[in-house]
Every structure is written in C-alpha cells, then in structure tokens.
Design an enzyme around this catalytic site. Structure first.
Site, PDB file in Angstrom:
ATOM      1  CB  CYS A 164      -0.959   0.237   1.217  1.00 24.06           C
ATOM      2  SG  CYS A 164      -0.303   0.168   2.757  1.00 24.06           S
ATOM      3  CG  ASP A 165       4.266   1.534   2.465  1.00 23.83           C
ATOM      4  OD1 ASP A 165       3.143   0.474   2.651  1.00 23.83           O
ATOM      5  OD2 ASP A 165       5.023   1.664   3.346  1.00 23.83           O
ATOM      6  CB  ALA A 166       3.411   1.004  -3.991  1.00 24.90           C
ATOM      7  CG  LEU A 167      -1.643   2.638  -3.638  1.00 26.58           C
ATOM      8  CD1 LEU A 167      -3.018   2.399  -3.211  1.00 26.58           C
ATOM      9  CD2 LEU A 167      -1.282   2.555  -5.382  1.00 26.58           C
TER      10      LEU A 167
END
Length: 726
Positions: A164-167
């Site tokens: 989720c951090d990638a977003l």
C-alpha cells in the site's frame, strides 16, 4: 541530551523577510520555541523550524531514496508558501546532485517518488532537464511493462505496486509528469494501476488497506485485523496527491473522491484522545506510543479535505486542529521532530526521540494545509476559474482576470494546493501562470497579501529596458528568448551609423534573465553557457520588423526616437516605442508600437498604431530576413503564420523565426525577406506576433519542432483561455 517539549505553549511570533523571530525574555534569551496555534505566522514558523533542523542535520539515506523523497515533498510544500527561497534552492540543488534521475530500481515504486519533486520544480521553473530522465525512465516502463500477481511472496512482485505504501510513492509522480507533458499514457497508468492495487489490498468493510498480502488473515492481540497506521497514511496522502492533479469533472475523479471520503471517515473514528494515531490502527493498546509520521499524513489528508470542502468542516476541523497541536508537541525546541516510527515491520516500542526525514516530510505537508486553513479562515477570497477549451495541454501560459475592488496587494493561491503562485498586477487585472490539461477547468483564489505570514519571492521571467549605455538599445526578454532594437544614438555613432528598425534576436539556454548581465559584461557574442547574440539584423527587418510595403518596395521607419516602459515583469513586460515620421511612398507616416512579452513564451505581441496623411489603409508587411543556405520555410495563410528555420550557423546552432497575423495574411517574398502582408487603418491597432527560438534552447531542436510550436501558438490565439469570476 533530550530537549524539553513545548506542548501547548503559545508565543507571539513575527516574521521578517520570511525568517521567524521568536519572543525573548526581558532578562535572558530563551530557546526558540514552537507554537501549536493555528494562525498563519505560527504554523509557518513551526514548519520552517522543523525544516531548518532537517537541512542542518541531513539524513544519511541515499539522496534519491524514498525516505529522502518524502521529505522533499514536504520541503516543496513549504517552499510554496515561505518567504525564504532556500527551501526550493535546496530542492534544485538535490536534483542537480542526482542528475535529475530516479532511483536505481527501475520498476520499484519507492524509486519513483523523487520524480514528484522533479516534476513540481519543472512546472515552476520549466527547465527541460528536470524531467527528461524521468520521462525516458517512465517511457521504458510503458514499453516494457511488468504484469502479473500482486502476491507479496512471489519473486519480482515489487516490480508492481503490491504494497500500500507504493500508492504514495509512484502514482502521484506519474500524474505530475502527465501534467507537465500532456502525455495521456502517464495518467492512464497512474489511475489504472492505483485501482489494481486497491482492488487487491483495500478492505471494503473496514475502509482500510492491508500493508500487503502477507497480512491477509492476520490478527492483532485483540483479535482485530492488522492495518498499519503509516501504511494507510501513505494511501491517504497518495489520494490527496492524486486528487490535486485529476481535473474536476474528469471521469476518473469520482471514484478517488469516494475512496477518500470512506477512508477519511474511518480514520476520524480511529484518532486517539491525544490527537494522534497509533502504529496499529485497530489495536492501539498494544502499540501505545505516540507516532508522528502516520499522524502527519492523516493531518495532511484530512486538513486538505476540509479546505477543499470534501469533508464536513464542523465534523473534521476540530480533529485536524487537535492533531496539529499534538504534532507540534512532538517538536523539540531546536526544531527536531520526534516520535517518528523507524523503518520496520511493526515496532511496538521505539525510542521516542527518534526522527526520520520522511516524518519531517509528513509534518511539512500537514503544515501546508494547516497554513491554508489559517490563511482562509474568515476570508472571502475572489475565486477565479480558468478553463482550457482546446484539445491540447496549455502549459506555462498566463491567465488574466479582472480584480475585485478593495483587495490590497492581491496574491493568487492555487485552490488545489496551498501554493502561492507567481502573479503580477497591471491596472485592474491580475496575471498568473496556469498549466491546464485539455478540457480542464482549474480554480484559483485571490486574496490580500496581508493575510499571509510571508510572501514567496517572485521568479522574474520577463524584463524590458532602455539601454543608454549601449547606444540607446531597447531590449526585452522572456525566459525563452531575448530581443533588441535600435535607438537614435547608434545612428550618430562613428563606428556603427546604423539606421534600422529591425528586430534582433538573442538566443537563450537558461530560464533566468540575462539582458542586464550580458550588457554589463559586454561579451554577449560568445556563448558562456547561457546563450548569445549571433543573429545579424543590420538594416533588415530581422525577425519580425515591420515596414510599409508598396509597389514591391520597403518604406521602413528609422530607429525609434522615444520609449516608455509600462510594465516590467515578473510575468509580463510591456513597453512602447515611438518612431518619427517618415515618407512612405508619398505619404507621411509615424508609428507607435506597443509591445509585450509573456513568461513562458517565445513570442512578442505587437500593437502598432499608425498616423498617416490620408484615410486609406496602409499596406503593411512584417518580415523575416532570409539567410544564405538551405533553411526550412512554411506558412498557413488561413491561420496567418509563417515560420523560418535558418540554416545552421556553424557551431552556434540554428535560429527559428516566425510571424503571426491572427486575422490571416497573404505571404510574399521580396528583398531577401519572407513577408506576411496585411493592412492597417490609420489610428486603428494593427496586431501581429513575432517569435524566435534556438536549436540549443531546450524547446525546439529543429525546424519541424519549431513549425509545430508556431502552429500550436497560432491555435492558442484562436482559442484563448476562458476566465470566469463567479
């Protein structure tokens, strides 16, 4: 030694030239202190204090690492509201150090985030090198995509946005590059891949994101699902940074807004009594420590929603103010932000004095929206809506709107962010730069500068002046090109004795003013890294000089005799040149030329008014001198433009020239000039544009590119930006 916390302490703070000055005890100096009050000066002071500590204590992470790049996003948010240029200067220096390249892991989202800062700097400074490497990098990804499962245990999964951090890291970078270039592929990838990740990791019941597939089915000590605070903070921050650039009314926007509202409501429920959020959102008792980075991201996201009207102010603003107060309480007296959860899977306990640059980035992002909240409190700004009704990107173009009465020292705020934009007032009009996708409408707010804690220094992008130290030249420039024409002194100069009202061209490779520097140095015929003057105008029309054209002959004015500067930047320069009466095929003619050049433009607008004996229209020609050798000429009579790409001038490169008569033109070729022909009624404005470019200037490498640029500019003239002040 640990510094004492200053929770709840409110001090009077004054700003002088953008630098905070803190109250001192009458008997002895007290350490600089940070206030939690939500007022423009106190919020900006807290931001600058934290940023200054970070600059003085740089992180040891790789300079293109995600940790650093999150800090850069916050530093840019501060740079857009601070009166001190050092924050943006630090970001430019970082980009130069990195060679404007993304991180080394080609597909990894963490190594894309630094591109957000590159693109934001490009949108302000328009240096092509700032996005060239990023564009090549993303183009290669588009040409060689990575597809497949987002299962986190599968080898190579981090070539996709599988956590989720990638977003926060990647899609806002892709969207900013779309905004800078208009290349729809970047937009489509950002949006499509966001929802692939969301469909995989978003829990539609809890309205929260799993960190990655490893957490499916896991439970906390209290039996609840595992949702990490900072991970969901990355998503919330990412949603904001997507919504800042997805145009209002775009088909993709509604779904992002829906998810943003869903997550905001859930995050509000999970705020702790002290105003912060714990590392585990659903099991705060097991993770009791205060935490600044996830809390900073939530404060940023929720404050943005309140400021945008997407979240109910009465419900959310008290929580946001409480969160900001708690964040400021985690700032030491010297500006160090503490209670930042370190990098790791799930730290239940960590040293409360820990800091990290990504935590600083989150704090500064939160501060930027708290600052906007304070600035706009009880304010009634003038709203301006600017629409691009053409099918192409309108980048680095000036919008112009009529000001409401009674606004003292008006400034412009971008309604999607807290950024204070470059602006200029001319009469009752305000000008500011816009960057609009095809069909996009964007909102801007005009308010009085006295509501701000500091005024960001303007970028001077145009300049015009009389140059008596160089034989009465008159010179003008934008951040793309420079010109001059000749005054009366050069006629009498024993060496020159030049009679000419032609237009000279000085080519540039930098986006900063050069005229004063080059005139002072006196060596502008050699390129020292900024550009040069190799164009020869002599007694010709040069690049865009006009003449009365009758019976196949030129009847040109002499050098201008007087001048008047009406506006001198930073975004538009306007001046008038008066030409003495001359004989034009038996008619006595005089002329006043009002000329203007805009930031971001290669073109000068000319409005000529002729006084002449007799009432008949004057046959006017606007010329471009031809050079020996093979150049590239093109024209479009209906659109009224002609362009000429000169033959290569040795190692100096090549110059492009163009002339546009917006109402259409007839073209001719006479006296070694290309001519655009029209008619001017005495006393009525005769309007035309001329422009120039250089092969080494970074925008137009060859004749085909220049012709395309000329055509696009002519189309802009026929479809001006629509400006509404509801």
């Amino acid at each position: 030694m640990k510094h004492p916390k200053l929770a709840g302490l409110v001090l009077a703070v004054a700003l002088c030239h953008g630098a905070p000055l803190f109250a001192q005890d009458a008997l002895a100096p007290i350490a600089a202190q940070v206030s939690a009050a939500v007022a423009p000066k106190t919020v900006l002071s807290a931001m600058e204090k934290v940023a200054d500590w970070q600059l003085a204590n740089p992180s040891r992470h790789r300079p293109d690492d995600w940790t650093q790049a999150v800090g850069y996003t916050g530093m840019m948010a501060l740079a857009n509201i601070s009166g001190d240029r050092k924050y943006r200067d630090a970001m430019v220096a970082m980009g130069e150090k990195n060679g404007w390249k993304l991180g080394p892991n080609h597909y990894h989202a963490d190594d894309h985030i630094v591109g957000q800062t590159y693109a934001e700097l490009y949108l302000q400074l328009r240096e092509p090198k700032m996005i060239d490497a990023m564009r090549a990098h993303f183009d290669d990804i588009l040409a060689n995509p990575r597809e497949g499962t987002l299962e986190f245990t599968v080898k190579g999964n981090q070539d996709r946005w599988s956590w989720c951090d990638a977003l926060f890291m990647a899609p806002p970078a892709w969207l900013r590059l779309w905004a800078a270039t208009g290349d729809q592929r970047y937009f489509d990838l950002a949006v499509n891949h966001w929802w692939r990740t969301s469909d995989y990791l978003y829990d539609k019941e809890e309205h929260l994101y799993y960190r990655d597939s490893n957490y499916f089915g896991r439970k906390e000590a209290n039996g609840r699902k595992v949702f990490w605070s900072r991970g969901n903070g990355w998503v919330m921050g990412g949603l904001v940074r997507m919504l800042q650039y997805i145009p209002a009314g775009h088909p993709a926007r509604a779904r992002f807004e829906q998810q943003y509202r869903e997550m905001s409501a859930r995050i509000l429920e999970l705020q702790q009594e002290d105003g912060l959020w714990r590392a585990s959102l659903l099991d705060p008792a097991t993770y009791p420590m205060k935490e600044s980075s996830g809390s900073g991201l939530y404060t940023y996201a929720l404050a943005w929603g309140v400021n945008q009207g997407l979240l109910d102010r009465a419900q959310y603003e008290p929580a946001v103010r409480k969160a900001w107060s708690a964040l400021v309480a985690n700032v030491d007296a010297d500006g160090k932000l503490t209670h930042v959860q370190p990098i790791g899977l799930a730290p239940k306990v960590f040293d409360s004095s820990l800091t990290e640059v990504y935590g600083v980035g989150a704090f500064l992002l939160a501060g930027s929206e708290m600052y906007r909240m304070a600035v706009l409190e009880k304010a009634k700004p003038q709203e301006i809506r600017v629409s691009n009704r053409s099918p192409a990107l309108r980048g680095d173009e000036l919008a112009e709107a009529k000001l409401q009465r009674g606004v003292a020292t008006p400034v412009v705020m971008d309604a999607a962010t807290s950024a204070i934009l470059n602006s200029q007032v001319i009469g009752d009009r305000i000008l500011f730069p816009v960057n609009l996708a095809a069909g996009e409408t964007h909102r801007y707010l005009v308010l009085s500068a006295d509501r701000l804690a500091a005024m960001p220094r303007a970028d001077v992008r145009t300049h015009a002046r009389f140059v008596p130290e160089r034989l009465d030249d008159f010179a003008w420039e934008s951040d793309r090109i420079a010109h001059r024409t000749y005054g009366p002194a050069i006629i009498k100069d024993p060496k020159e004795q030049l009679v000419s009202s032609g237009i000279d061209v000085w080519v540039k490779r930098v986006r900063t003013p050069v005229l004063d520097k080059w005139y002072a140095a006196g060596n502008y015929h050699k390129d020292n890294g900024e550009g040069m003057d190799y164009y020869h105008v002599g007694s010709t029309r040069g690049c865009g000089g006009s003449t009365i054209y009758k019976d196949g002959k030129f009847h040109s004015s002499r050098n201008f005799e007087s001048w008047k500067v009406l506006a001198d930047g930073p975004l538009r320069s306007v001046f008038e040149l008066r030409f003495p009466a001359w004989d034009a095929a038996g008619r006595k003619v005089s002329e006043i030329k009002r000329m203007s050049i805009d930031a971001g433009s290669n073109f000068t607008r000319v409005e000529s008014r002729f006084t002449a004996s007799g009432k008949a229209a004057l046959p006017v020609a606007v010329g471009i001198v031809q050079r020996q050798g093979e150049g590239q000429y093109a024209s479009d009579a209906a659109a009224g433009w002609m362009s000429y790409w000169e033959p290569q001038h040795g190692e100096d490169g090549a110059t492009g020239c163009a002339v546009i008569l917006p109402k259409g033109a007839v073209f001719a070729n006479a006296e070694q000039h290309y001519l655009a022909l029209g008619h001017a009624a005495p006393g009525k404005p005769f309007i035309y544009y001329f422009g120039a470019a250089w092969s080494k200037g970074g925008d137009y490498a060859d004749g085909a590119a220049w012709e395309k640029g000329v055509r696009a500019f002519a189309e802009r003239l026929k479809t001006p930006l629509a400006v509404e002040t509801p």
